[in-house]
Design an enzyme around this catalytic site. Structure first.
Site, PDB file in Angstrom:
ATOM      1  N   ALA A   1       1.821 -10.285  13.147  1.00 32.25           N
ATOM      2  CA  ALA A   1       0.809 -10.364  14.203  1.00 32.25           C
ATOM      3  C   ALA A   1       1.538 -10.843  15.455  1.00 32.25           C
ATOM      4  CB  ALA A   1      -0.289 -11.329  13.798  1.00 32.25           C
TER       5      ALA A   1
ATOM      6  N   GLY B   1       0.007 -18.896  19.933  1.00 31.62           N
ATOM      7  CA  GLY B   1       0.251 -18.343  18.596  1.00 31.62           C
ATOM      8  C   GLY B   1      -1.020 -17.736  18.037  1.00 31.62           C
ATOM      9  N   ASN B   2      -1.018 -17.488  16.744  1.00 28.53           N
ATOM     10  CA  ASN B   2      -2.239 -16.983  16.106  1.00 28.53           C
ATOM     11  C   ASN B   2      -2.266 -17.440  14.652  1.00 28.53           C
ATOM     12  OD1 ASN B   2      -0.994 -14.813  14.376  1.00 28.53           O
ATOM     13  ND2 ASN B   2      -0.309 -14.137  16.406  1.00 28.53           N
ATOM     14  N   TYR B   3      -3.366 -17.114  13.970  1.00 26.66           N
ATOM     15  CA  TYR B   3      -3.602 -17.655  12.619  1.00 26.66           C
ATOM     16  C   TYR B   3      -2.898 -16.887  11.495  1.00 26.66           C
ATOM     17  CZ  TYR B   3      -7.363 -20.507  14.602  1.00 26.66           C
ATOM     18  OH  TYR B   3      -8.077 -21.404  15.316  1.00 26.66           O
TER      19      TYR B   3
END
Ligand code: C5P
Length: 400
Positions: A276, A208-210
């Site tokens: 994102a 995943g990402n922030y």
């Protein structure tokens, strides 16, 4: 813009209640219908007679009229309203609204109202600054209510500070602007993607990402506020929206996001892609939790995810507009312009990771809009909601 609108004017027990008579008069002069709802203590500050004379309607204050037994339906009132304005709003009423303490007609009507709510606090500076008041106002904001911040100046206590109810002329202007804005994108459909995507490795792990989704949710709400019907395809986030014109569709992976975006895209006039999206996903998802091996480190094979922006861009018809986002660390403009071309976008909002306060997870952002026809519109560091308003201004200007 407020001609013919139905406005509930809620008045609570504060010294500033004397200004509510002027506010009622301004609404009436602007062509609105006004129904006053007062809390019992508001009647200590201004008489119902003044207000019913100004508005041409009996003031509502109790659940029923004592001598006739006539019941006043807060539900009907709530449905009648195009807007509810609580001015002045005391700390007590703000607290009751925040926590659903429906022990009077005003708070009960507030809980039943489907219309946008505007709250103009008025209180002493220390009450205004108290963490309890601030937290309650934050709660009201989170319900989608509009807070008309009080001004600074001399207060009834003769102390000087923040707590003066905003002047009636300015409250009228806030409502006029709101109704005017609400017409700009009426009849348009918008699609927004937001948040990160999670790409499953096994039942308990993911790539995943922030991304927090804050920018996308702010954009969806801003588009809805201007009248658009919004489909918000959102990855896993903690932010939420209760705006009635935003239809949230929750997804997890890039493929799920693409599938939902593809469904909404053909009908969308405006598409804003803030998500994102993970560029890669594990080639295989283990059906059981991958165990830690002492001897061997597992290798996760990756496959490329679909590019949602490019897929939609390739299907774009005349009259459809697609705006992308780009978060770059180097050679920002060149990369962003290249993305506009490759993904067939109309514009890209460039935010640089090098700008303090901009980008992932924070509440502020700084965005430069680059357009397919070579314009460059630099922005300033602002709250994500304000940045969203600037981007939607750009969209509405481009459509007209
Ligand atoms: O190529 P890059 O990820 O930098 O492009 C950013 C823009 O493309 C954003 O608008 C993002 O939402 C969109 N995008 C997408 N699908 C992907 C990758 C990016 O929609 N797989």
């Amino acid at each position: 813009m407020i001609r013919g609108k139905h406005i509930i004017l809620g008045i609570t027990g504060g010294i500033a209640a004397y200004k509510s008579a002027m506010l009622a008069r301004l609404f009436i002069k602007a062509g609105a219908e006004v129904q006053v709802v007062m809390t019992p203590s508001a009647r200590e500050f201004i008489t119902p007679v003044t207000l019913s004379a100004l508005t041409g309607k009996p003031v509502v204050s109790e659940f029923f009229t004592a001598n006739t037994g006539e019941w006043h339906s807060h539900v009907d009132l709530g449905l009648w309203a195009d807007a509810m304005v609580i001015a002045p709003a005391t700390a007590c009423t703000i607290g009751k609204m925040a926590h659903g303490v429906a022990d009077n007609m005003l708070v009960t009507t507030y809980l039943s109202a489907k219309a946008p709510v505007f709250v103009a606090p008025a209180m002493d500076l220390d009450m205004m600054a108290h963490p309890s008041t601030r937290a309650n106002l934050e709660l009201l904001r989170s319900y989608g209510n509009h807070i008309i911040e009080p001004a600074s100046g001399e207060l009834a206590s003769h102390l000087i500070g923040k707590g003066r109810m905003e002047e009636p002329e300015n409250i009228l202007r806030v409502l006029e602007d709101f109704f005017e804005k609400g017409e700009t994108l009426r009849g348009k459909r918008a699609l927004v993607t937001a948040g990160p995507t999670y790409e499953k490795i096994d039942p308990v792990r993911f790539i995943g990402n922030y991304s927090s989704g804050k920018m996308g949710y702010a954009l969806a709400e801003e588009l809805a506020e201007r009248g658009a019907e919004v489909t918000l395809v959102s990855g896993p986030v903690t932010v939420s929206t209760t705006h009635p014109q935003v239809n949230v569709i929750k997804v997890e992976s890039a493929r799920e996001m693409l599938a939902e975006a593809e469904k909404a895209f053909p009908e969308s006039d405006i598409t804003v892609l803030t998500a994102a999206v993970a560029d890669y996903a594990p080639a295989e998802v283990a059906d059981r939790k991958i165990k830690r091996e002492e001897s061997e480190i597992p290798t996760i094979g990756l496959v490329k995810n679909p590019d949602i922006a490019a897929t939609l861009g390739a299907r774009k018809r005349p009259g459809q507009m697609i705006i992308g986002f780009a978060l770059e660390t180097d050679n920002e403009e060149a990369h962003a312009l290249d993305k506009i071309r490759r993904k067939n976008l109309d514009a890209i909002c460039l935010n640089s990771l090098r700008t303090p306060g901009a980008g992932f997870a924070v509440d502020t952002n700084l965005v430069t809009i680059l357009t397919a026809d070579g314009q460059k519109l630099p922005g300033e560091l602002k709250s994500k909601r304000e940045v969203a308003a600037d981007i939607v201004d750009f969209i509405t200007n481009s459509l007209s």
